[in-house]
Scaffold this motif. Structure first.
Motif, short mmCIF file in Angstrom:
data_model
loop_
_atom_site.label_atom_id
_atom_site.label_comp_id
_atom_site.label_asym_id
_atom_site.label_seq_id
_atom_site.Cartn_x
_atom_site.Cartn_y
_atom_site.Cartn_z
N ILE A 13 -54.41 -25.65 44.76
CA ILE A 13 -53.27 -25.82 44.00
C ILE A 13 -52.33 -24.56 44.16
O ILE A 13 -50.99 -24.82 44.24
N THR A 14 -52.69 -23.25 44.65
CA THR A 14 -51.88 -22.48 45.07
C THR A 14 -50.63 -22.46 46.08
O THR A 14 -49.64 -22.39 45.69
N SER A 15 -51.38 -23.42 47.24
CA SER A 15 -50.66 -23.81 48.20
C SER A 15 -49.64 -24.73 47.81
O SER A 15 -48.41 -24.85 48.29
N MET A 16 -49.96 -25.79 46.99
CA MET A 16 -48.92 -26.61 46.47
C MET A 16 -47.92 -26.13 45.55
O MET A 16 -46.88 -26.83 45.56
N ILE B 273 -49.17 -22.46 37.86
CA ILE B 273 -47.82 -22.64 37.94
C ILE B 273 -47.41 -21.46 37.29
O ILE B 273 -46.19 -20.78 37.75
N ASN B 274 -47.84 -21.02 36.05
CA ASN B 274 -47.13 -20.07 35.32
C ASN B 274 -47.32 -18.79 36.10
O ASN B 274 -46.67 -17.84 36.18
N GLN B 275 -48.64 -18.51 36.72
CA GLN B 275 -48.94 -17.26 37.53
C GLN B 275 -48.11 -17.38 38.63
O GLN B 275 -47.48 -16.31 39.14
N GLY B 276 -47.71 -18.28 39.31
CA GLY B 276 -46.75 -18.39 40.38
C GLY B 276 -45.26 -17.99 40.10
O GLY B 276 -44.69 -17.13 40.76
N LYS B 277 -45.05 -18.55 38.85
CA LYS B 277 -43.67 -18.14 38.57
C LYS B 277 -43.54 -16.71 38.14
O LYS B 277 -42.60 -16.07 38.38
N GLN B 278 -44.69 -16.03 37.55
CA GLN B 278 -44.53 -14.77 37.16
C GLN B 278 -44.63 -13.84 38.56
O GLN B 278 -43.91 -12.82 38.57
#
Length: 867
Positions: A128-131, A170-175
């Motif tokens: 998921i992190t990669s996507m 998704i939220n973690q990636g944006k942060q």
């Protein structure tokens, strides 16, 4: 802002609910093997046996479990009848959770699956992190997670657990991105980014293009790329490149820290391109900076690609013009040469032969003395000296015209004369692009660096190692000064050739990077090779010796079989010529029986409106659900369906959105423009098309066109279209477009008539470069065998499609002129009696050397990890 939803309420309920089988599916999924029936027979109660077997069928179809209270009654009746259980004797409410959990574990063990737990969640989180870093849409991430769990043989959890995990990442990636922006951006860099939101006065030309406007934001001026090859437009693009380059090099440390994939960069950048300036300004500070940084990187890459396209098109146009002019000169020379030959022949006939005849008469005259004969001959020659001089001049002219070196000299003269036109288009591009190349381009890179350092001024000792001997001699003919204009032509042509061959690349680019940059990195490949091969289902190809050994046996067997059929007369379609070349006669198609007309099944009127077609298709396929807003967190209600239909018809029928709004009732132009801008992305349109394909795939009627039910035969071809506006994909071709320009639209279709992929490319390019792209770009129509014409064929396509598990069957023109191969260890085989013989032999050593890179390429294609 409301919480982002991945699936709507109906879709999430359907995901957690049992699958809805038709009669055929019910028979298939509830056809239990003996082992499962034996396990069910050991269960104590009819309720347990019934729920256990129904759960087995559901799990076999979806790889997840559903609550017993949601089981479909038709499925319960079907299974109960097969195992002899009366439904009136069971109550699903009494099927407790502990019993269901125990049965689920038995089912997982039987099918070789593992339950979804902490370890599976950790592995899934990495995917998921990669996507998320690629900024894939949450909906696409969700379904890819479901597919990944099935590939790893892990039980799929319920919707809410999976959606919660995706939203968390998704939220973690944006942060994380916001934290990097806040930490890495300096005050100076922030000021440079803020300056993009300052209005600038338009140039006079820009005012003419945008009447009524006197100023524009700097960010807005950087959005559009020119498709023109005119020098003025190229200079404007170079100015934009310099501005973007300055910004990019200030931002490079931040870009490296963000570590966004190219898909992620495109997502944020396209959001800026689609937005008005006030929409970008309203974002939070860090969010706005993130989007603008991605926009700068994206435009910097795109603009360099655009300039390379201009360079290639300009050099190719220059080459075509020079060749045409040289041909015209050669034709004129040929006419003049013929005239010279006629003049010389006439002179030889009238002067030389007549003179010789007169001399012969004089020498044979018995009445004249030798002294008189000499005098008469001398007088004759003196009288005809003027004619002889004229004949000698004609002969000298004929020698000059027939000298092949003149052709080369004239061709180089034409190149030199027209060089200024090419320099005006290409010199600035070469000076401002950052090239990098492979080892064989070192000499060319040295010449490019010299050209940049000297600002395009060619001195007396420019680098010439990249030129061949004849070209060097031409540049310094008879020890003269280097012909600078001709040198630049040679340099630009070598740059074009190296770019097209892939040996010369760009450092900052989407299209023209080195091939290795598009593939799975070598470090990851060495570390996770076995895992990657397993995911791509390529473990059987790991050993090149095994693969080539099998191909060797199959190929030799096919040679033997083909020649046996020809010699025995069984193959009557191959004819052997006197020169040993074979020709293939295409068999005539059998006349098909007339079928009953289908007109009675359609409406009596002679037309069906496009609006009705689209509305009907959406009713059954729901393709409009795939047209989602570009922004992932957009939660407002979508536009009305009529706006989507108007946009599809307006663009698909070349009407245009503005005119479509004028000729349609209750369609507002601004709303239509906004809908097309935010909802009609390429990914959305492809997903919508896949929805329609998926619906047709489930219908029985199209299958009547299948020759073999278990095999999908697809085909591709290019269609030429005239283009009247400026486009770098457009080329002149009198055969296809007359005096206008055009491009190629490549279409991929299967034998049932399903159009599953299309793309646009230059009319001057071969279709073979896009075959693999079309075959791997669609997940609905899976090709087992693919056909194309000669333009779609190349030897490399045969190899790649074989490793991808697709049989390639092109229709090749002049097949007798193609080269056939056999493996080296069959060189000792007696082939004298063979009608079809190999022309060359495979060099296995080269394959062994490159096999690891070949596997890395195929793995990248199959896993769709091309960047």
């Amino acid at each position: 802002m409301p919480r982002m939803r991945i699936l709507n309420s109906v879709e999430s309920e359907q995901f957690d609910a049992p699958p809805d089988f038709n009669a055929a599916q019910r028979k298939y999924y509830f056809d239990f093997p003996v082992a499962l029936q034996q396990i069910a027979s050991t269960l104590r109660t009819p309720l347990n046996r019934l729920c256990f077997l129904v759960s087995c069928g559901y799990f076999k179809a979806t790889k997840r479990f559903s609550q017993a209270t949601l089981f479909h009654e038709r499925d319960l009746v079907f299974v109960a009848t097969r195992i002899g259980v009366m439904l009136d004797d069971v109550s699903l409410d009494r099927y407790d959770k502990q019993t269901a959990a125990r049965h689920q574990q038995i089912i997982l063990d039987y099918y070789g699956y593992t339950p979804y737990g902490h370890g599976a969640e950790k592995s899934l989180s990495a995917e998921i992190t990669s996507m998320v870093r690629s900024q894939l849409k949450p909906r696409l991430i969700f379904w890819r997670c479901v597919d990944w769990l099935a590939q790893q043989k892990i039980q799929a959890p319920g919707y809410f657990k999976l959606a919660e995990l995706i939203l968390q990442h998704i939220n973690q990636g944006k942060q994380e991105l916001a934290d990097i922006i806040a930490r890495e951006l300096t005050t100076t860099t922030r000021q440079l980014l803020d300056a993009l939101f300052i209005q600038e006065s338009l140039s006079s030309k820009a005012e003419k293009q945008s009447p009524g406007k006197t100023s524009a934001y700097r960010l807005t001026l950087l959005k559009k790329l020119s498709q023109s090859t005119r020098p003025a437009k190229i200079r404007e693009s170079i100015a934009d490149l310099q501005q973007l380059g300055e910004l990019y090099h200030h931002l490079e440390p931040v870009v490296m820290a963000l570590n966004l994939s190219h898909q992620g960069i495109r997502y944020y950048a396209n959001s800026v391109i689609k937005s008005e300036i006030f929409q970008i300004s309203r974002r939070t500070t860090d969010n706005r900076y993130l989007h603008v940084i991605a926009f700068i990187v994206h435009q910097y890459y795109r603009l360099q690609d655009n300039l390379v396209d201009i360079l290639l098109a300009s050099v190719q146009s220059f080459n075509n013009t020079a060749i045409r002019e040289h041909k015209e000169w050669c034709y004129a020379q040929r006419i003049q040469q013929h005239e010279s030959i006629r003049t010389v022949v006439t002179g030889l006939d009238q002067q030389v032969l007549e003179t010789l005849s007169a001399i012969e008469v004089i020498t044979l005259d018995p009445m004249m003395s030798d002294q008189d004969k000499v005098g008469h001959i001398r007088t004759l020659l003196q009288n005809r000296s003027a004619q002889r001089l004229k004949l000698e001049q004609d002969l000298a002219d004929l020698k000059i015209h027939s000298d092949a070196r003149n052709d080369h000299d004239k061709y180089h003269e034409i190149l030199e004369t027209k060089s200024i036109r090419l320099q005006n288009r290409v010199s600035l591009i070469v000076k401002h692009l950052n090239f990098k190349g492979e080892l064989q381009t070192d000499a060319l890179l040295q010449a490019i660096d010299y050209f940049k350092h000297k600002q395009g001024v060619i001195g007396q000792n420019p680098p010439m190692a990249f030129l061949d001997t004849a070209e060097r001699e031409t540049l310094q003919k008879n020890g003269q000064r280097v012909r600078g204009s001709l040198y630049k032509v040679f340099l630009f042509r070598y740059i074009q050739k190296a770019i097209k061959s892939g040996t010369l690349n760009l450092k900052y680019s989407y299209k023209y990077r080195a091939l290795d940059d598009y593939l799975i990195s070598r470090e990851r490949w060495q570390q996770d090779k076995q895992q990657l091969l397993e995911r791509a289902a390529l473990l059987e190809w790991e050993s090149p010796h095994d693969v080539l050994g099998e191909l060797d046996r199959v190929l030799y067997r096919q040679y033997s079989l083909t020649n046996q059929h020809i010699q025995s007369g069984r193959n009557t379609w191959i004819k052997l010529g006197k020169n040993g070349l074979s020709t293939i006669k295409t068999p005539k198609r059998h006349e098909q029986e007339r079928s009953i007309s289908l007109s009675s099944f359609f409406p009596k009127r002679h037309y069906i409106s496009l609006l009705e077609v689209l509305s009907t298709m959406n009713r059954y396929s729901g393709f409009l659900e795939e047209l989602q807003h570009w922004r992932q967190r957009y939660q407002r209600d979508p536009p009305a369906n009529k706006l989507f239909y108007a946009g599809i018809i307006g663009l698909g029928c070349h009407i245009g959105t503005r005119k479509m709004a004028v000729i349609s009732r209750d369609i507002d132009e601004a709303s239509l423009e906004s809908t097309v801008n935010w909802y009609f992305s390429l990914e959305n349109l492809r997903a919508a098309n896949d929805r329609i394909l998926h619906l047709i795939n489930q219908l029985g009627l199209p299958d009547i066109y299948l020759h073999q039910p278990d095999q999908r035969h697809t085909a591709s071809d290019g269609q030429k279209f005239t283009v009247r506006s400026e486009s770098l994909n457009a080329n002149y071709s009198f055969k296809y477009f007359g005096k206008e320009q055009g491009l190629t639209v490549g279409s991929f279709i299967d034998e049932r008539g399903l159009l599953f992929h299309s793309l646009v490319f230059s009319a001057a390019e071969r279709e073979s470069a896009y075959i693999i792209d079309g075959l791997m770009h669609n997940d609905v129509v899976k090709s087992d065998i693919h056909s194309s014409d000669t333009h779609g064929y190349s030897e490399a396509i045969f190899g790649v499609t074989h490793l991808l598990g697709i049989s390639y069957a092109p229709r090749i023109k002049n097949l007798k002129h193609q080269q056939l191969y056999l493996f080296h260890n069959k060189q000792g085989v007696d082939t004298t009696q063979w009608a079809i013989k190999p022309d060359k032999y495979v060099k296995e050593s080269l394959v062994y050397q490159q096999w690891d890179d070949v596997l890395r390429l195929i793995t990248t294609i199959k896993l769709k990890e091309i960047t």
